[in-house]
Write a protein that holds these residues in place. Structure first.
Motif, PDB file in Angstrom:
ATOM      1  N   ARG A 183       0.830  -1.209   0.000  1.00  0.00           N
ATOM      2  CA  ARG A 183       0.000   0.000   0.000  1.00  0.00           C
ATOM      3  C   ARG A 183       0.862   1.256   0.000  1.00  0.00           C
ATOM      4  N   GLN A 184       1.962   1.214   0.742  1.00  0.00           N
ATOM      5  CA  GLN A 184       2.830   2.393   0.735  1.00  0.00           C
ATOM      6  C   GLN A 184       3.481   2.569  -0.637  1.00  0.00           C
ATOM      7  N   ARG A 185       3.753   1.480  -1.332  1.00  0.00           N
ATOM      8  CA  ARG A 185       4.261   1.583  -2.700  1.00  0.00           C
ATOM      9  C   ARG A 185       3.220   2.227  -3.615  1.00  0.00           C
ATOM     10  N   ILE A 186       1.957   1.912  -3.367  1.00  0.00           N
ATOM     11  CA  ILE A 186       0.880   2.543  -4.142  1.00  0.00           C
ATOM     12  C   ILE A 186       0.861   4.048  -3.869  1.00  0.00           C
ATOM     13  N   GLY A 187       1.045   4.429  -2.590  1.00  0.00           N
ATOM     14  CA  GLY A 187       1.101   5.845  -2.240  1.00  0.00           C
ATOM     15  C   GLY A 187       2.273   6.545  -2.912  1.00  0.00           C
ATOM     16  N   ILE A 188       3.405   5.848  -3.011  1.00  0.00           N
ATOM     17  CA  ILE A 188       4.577   6.421  -3.678  1.00  0.00           C
ATOM     18  C   ILE A 188       4.299   6.575  -5.173  1.00  0.00           C
ATOM     19  N   ALA A 189       3.645   5.562  -5.765  1.00  0.00           N
ATOM     20  CA  ALA A 189       3.307   5.651  -7.193  1.00  0.00           C
ATOM     21  C   ALA A 189       2.382   6.840  -7.454  1.00  0.00           C
ATOM     22  N   ARG A 190       1.423   7.063  -6.572  1.00  0.00           N
ATOM     23  CA  ARG A 190       0.532   8.221  -6.721  1.00  0.00           C
ATOM     24  C   ARG A 190       1.328   9.522  -6.636  1.00  0.00           C
ATOM     25  N   GLY A 191       2.314   9.565  -5.723  1.00  0.00           N
ATOM     26  CA  GLY A 191       3.143  10.758  -5.603  1.00  0.00           C
ATOM     27  C   GLY A 191       3.992  11.014  -6.841  1.00  0.00           C
ATOM     28  N   LEU A 192       4.345   9.941  -7.577  1.00  0.00           N
ATOM     29  CA  LEU A 192       5.187  10.075  -8.770  1.00  0.00           C
ATOM     30  C   LEU A 192       4.393  10.400 -10.027  1.00  0.00           C
ATOM     31  N   ALA A 193       3.081  10.277  -9.963  1.00  0.00           N
ATOM     32  CA  ALA A 193       2.246  10.336 -11.170  1.00  0.00           C
ATOM     33  C   ALA A 193       2.480  11.607 -11.985  1.00  0.00           C
ATOM     34  N   LEU A 194       2.643  12.744 -11.333  1.00  0.00           N
ATOM     35  CA  LEU A 194       2.777  14.021 -12.035  1.00  0.00           C
ATOM     36  C   LEU A 194       4.223  14.402 -12.286  1.00  0.00           C
ATOM     37  N   ASN A 195       5.129  13.449 -12.076  1.00  0.00           N
ATOM     38  CA  ASN A 195       6.562  13.683 -12.275  1.00  0.00           C
ATOM     39  C   ASN A 195       7.035  14.911 -11.491  1.00  0.00           C
ATOM     40  N   PRO A 196       6.864  14.912 -10.155  1.00  0.00           N
ATOM     41  CA  PRO A 196       7.215  16.076  -9.339  1.00  0.00           C
ATOM     42  C   PRO A 196       8.728  16.207  -9.177  1.00  0.00           C
ATOM     43  N   GLU A 197       9.139  17.349  -8.656  1.00  0.00           N
ATOM     44  CA  GLU A 197      10.543  17.579  -8.344  1.00  0.00           C
ATOM     45  C   GLU A 197      10.841  17.355  -6.862  1.00  0.00           C
ATOM     46  N   ILE A 198       9.829  17.562  -6.018  1.00  0.00           N
ATOM     47  CA  ILE A 198       9.987  17.427  -4.570  1.00  0.00           C
ATOM     48  C   ILE A 198       8.899  16.501  -4.042  1.00  0.00           C
ATOM     49  N   ILE A 199       9.289  15.594  -3.159  1.00  0.00           N
ATOM     50  CA  ILE A 199       8.305  14.764  -2.458  1.00  0.00           C
ATOM     51  C   ILE A 199       8.505  14.954  -0.962  1.00  0.00           C
ATOM     52  N   ILE A 200       7.426  15.322  -0.275  1.00  0.00           N
ATOM     53  CA  ILE A 200       7.432  15.456   1.174  1.00  0.00           C
ATOM     54  C   ILE A 200       7.010  14.106   1.761  1.00  0.00           C
ATOM     55  N   CYS A 201       7.897  13.490   2.507  1.00  0.00           N
ATOM     56  CA  CYS A 201       7.644  12.157   3.081  1.00  0.00           C
ATOM     57  C   CYS A 201       7.400  12.309   4.577  1.00  0.00           C
ATOM     58  N   ASP A 202       6.145  12.191   4.997  1.00  0.00           N
ATOM     59  CA  ASP A 202       5.789  12.368   6.405  1.00  0.00           C
ATOM     60  C   ASP A 202       5.755  11.014   7.107  1.00  0.00           C
ATOM     61  N   GLU A 203       6.872  10.617   7.677  1.00  0.00           N
ATOM     62  CA  GLU A 203       7.021   9.322   8.354  1.00  0.00           C
ATOM     63  C   GLU A 203       6.490   8.182   7.477  1.00  0.00           C
ATOM     64  N   PRO A 204       7.012   8.014   6.277  1.00  0.00           N
ATOM     65  CA  PRO A 204       6.424   7.067   5.326  1.00  0.00           C
ATOM     66  C   PRO A 204       6.621   5.601   5.671  1.00  0.00           C
ATOM     67  N   VAL A 205       7.516   5.280   6.618  1.00  0.00           N
ATOM     68  CA  VAL A 205       7.762   3.869   6.928  1.00  0.00           C
ATOM     69  C   VAL A 205       7.479   3.538   8.389  1.00  0.00           C
ATOM     70  N   SER A 206       6.993   4.486   9.177  1.00  0.00           N
ATOM     71  CA  SER A 206       6.831   4.243  10.614  1.00  0.00           C
ATOM     72  C   SER A 206       5.745   3.208  10.915  1.00  0.00           C
ATOM     73  N   ALA A 207       4.791   3.014   9.996  1.00  0.00           N
ATOM     74  CA  ALA A 207       3.713   2.048  10.232  1.00  0.00           C
ATOM     75  C   ALA A 207       4.038   0.665   9.665  1.00  0.00           C
ATOM     76  N   LEU A 208       5.262   0.472   9.172  1.00  0.00           N
ATOM     77  CA  LEU A 208       5.628  -0.774   8.502  1.00  0.00           C
ATOM     78  C   LEU A 208       6.590  -1.598   9.348  1.00  0.00           C
ATOM     79  N   ASP A 209       6.624  -2.903   9.076  1.00  0.00           N
ATOM     80  CA  ASP A 209       7.595  -3.781   9.731  1.00  0.00           C
ATOM     81  C   ASP A 209       9.013  -3.393   9.319  1.00  0.00           C
ATOM     82  N   VAL A 210       9.984  -3.766  10.158  1.00  0.00           N
ATOM     83  CA  VAL A 210      11.365  -3.349   9.923  1.00  0.00           C
ATOM     84  C   VAL A 210      11.874  -3.835   8.571  1.00  0.00           C
TER      85      VAL A 210
END
Length: 348
Positions: free
Chosen positions: A169-196
């Motif tokens: 699901r987080q990969r899906i969120g990353i894909a959505r963030g990449l859709a518009l080919n941005p220059e900056i991505i703000i990552c707000d604790e993107p892995v804190s809810a995931l296993d190590v």
């Protein structure tokens, strides 16, 4: 691994950023009786292709900074300059144009995806808002390409979020963030809810995408070991302010602010021999309320070095006087009157 610093002009410049949330009293006739000083004078630069890590305890203002950068909140004062343009007061079409180049990956992959939408609709939604980014007939192909880029099966485009694991699901969120080919991505604790183990996979994916697409990241987290792995520069926040900032090496190997030293001493060390020789710093007391921060240095109420001057004079974020003649990684910005290197701090 950290990259060499980019010598070009910063792509994002934040200057004296302030966000105060009013505290009101009364039901019909509300009057302001104070303010929660969530962000209180934050400044930093982000260069092209760079990752800036922002770390600190919960409640220090990290996520508020992220919301301000995305214009989800309006700053009380200060500037956010993207390629020289102050975007902090933009609205309408002007804000929409900027948002195409600044995207966000949210903390919780379970709640940031609409459960009633398919993966294809979720990733393709930015194209509905910015139709110029992809003609309607090409959107399905573009979405499948994005799924492939983030390591998911393009044939799963018609599945729903509940059919994927947390890391997927987080990969899906990353894909959505990449859709518009941005220059900056703000990552707000993107892995804190995931296993190590899944955290490592997502971090490695983000590093690969950064090299592939030339992305700049603002990476917000409370886990110092994760930030160390991905960041080129690090800013340590405490109670709405940055208290120490520098390169990856400067912050982790040569911390000079007592708060940074305390955070690093709490990082678990897997090597039993190294664990025996490090000093664990226990902070006394609780984090003060952002509605009533201490005078002078905000960390002084929990600091073992605090003296009278700490209550009277707010230390600037600059190279401390003790290190102004020094060379090397110890000479970096630290908001402390009595900054010094401390040995036996855990390096993770």
């Amino acid at each position: 691994m950290p990259r060499q610093p980019d010598q070009r002009e910063p792509i994002l410049q934040v200057r004296d950023l302030v966000k105060h949330f009013p505290l009101t009293q009364g039901i019909l006739l509300k009057r302001q009786i104070g303010a929660v000083k969530a962000v209180d004078g934050v400044s930093f630069d982000l260069h092209p292709g760079e990752t800036l890590g922002i770390v600190g305890e919960s409640g220090c203002g990290k996520s508020t900074v992220a919301r301000l950068l995305m214009s989800l909140e309006t700053p009380t004062s200060g500037q956010i300059r993207y390629k020289g343009q102050d975007i902090s007061r933009l609205s309408g079409r002007a804000l929409k144009a900027v948002r195409r180049n600044i995207q966000m990956v949210f903390q919780d992959p379970y709640t940031s995806l609409n459960p009633r939408m398919t993966v294809g609709d979720i990733i393709g939604e930015p194209y509905e808002i910015h139709p110029e980014a992809a003609p309607r007939g090409e959107r399905r192909r573009k979405v499948q390409e994005l799924l492939d880029v983030v390591g998911l099966n393009p044939e799963h485009i018609n599945r729903y979020p509940h059919q994927f694991s947390g890391g997927q699901r987080q990969r899906i969120g990353i894909a959505r963030g990449l859709a518009l080919n941005p220059e900056i991505i703000i990552c707000d604790e993107p892995v804190s809810a995931l296993d190590v183990s899944v955290q490592a996979q997502v971090i490695n994916l983000m590093e690969r995408l950064q090299d592939e697409f030339g992305l700049s990241y603002v990476f917000i987290a409370h886990d110092l070991s994760v930030v160390r792995h991905i960041s080129d520069r690090v800013a340590v926040m405490y109670l709405g302010r940055i208290v120490e900032t520098g390169s990856h090496q400067e912050i982790y190997d040569h911390p000079t602010h007592p708060y940074t030293q305390a955070l690093l001493s709490a990082v678990p060390v897997p090597d039993p021999a190294a664990r025996e020789h490090r000093e664990r710093i226990i902070l006394r007391g609780d984090v003060p309320s952002p509605a009533d921060p201490p005078s002078g240095c905000r960390f002084r109420t929990r600091c073992w070095k605090a003296q009278r001057t700490c209550a009277e004079v707010d230390p600037p974020l600059a190279v401390p006087v003790a290190f102004q003649g020094a060379r090397g990684p110890v000479a970096h910005d630290s908001a402390c009157h009595f900054a010094e290197e401390k040995e036996h701090v855990a390096h993770g």
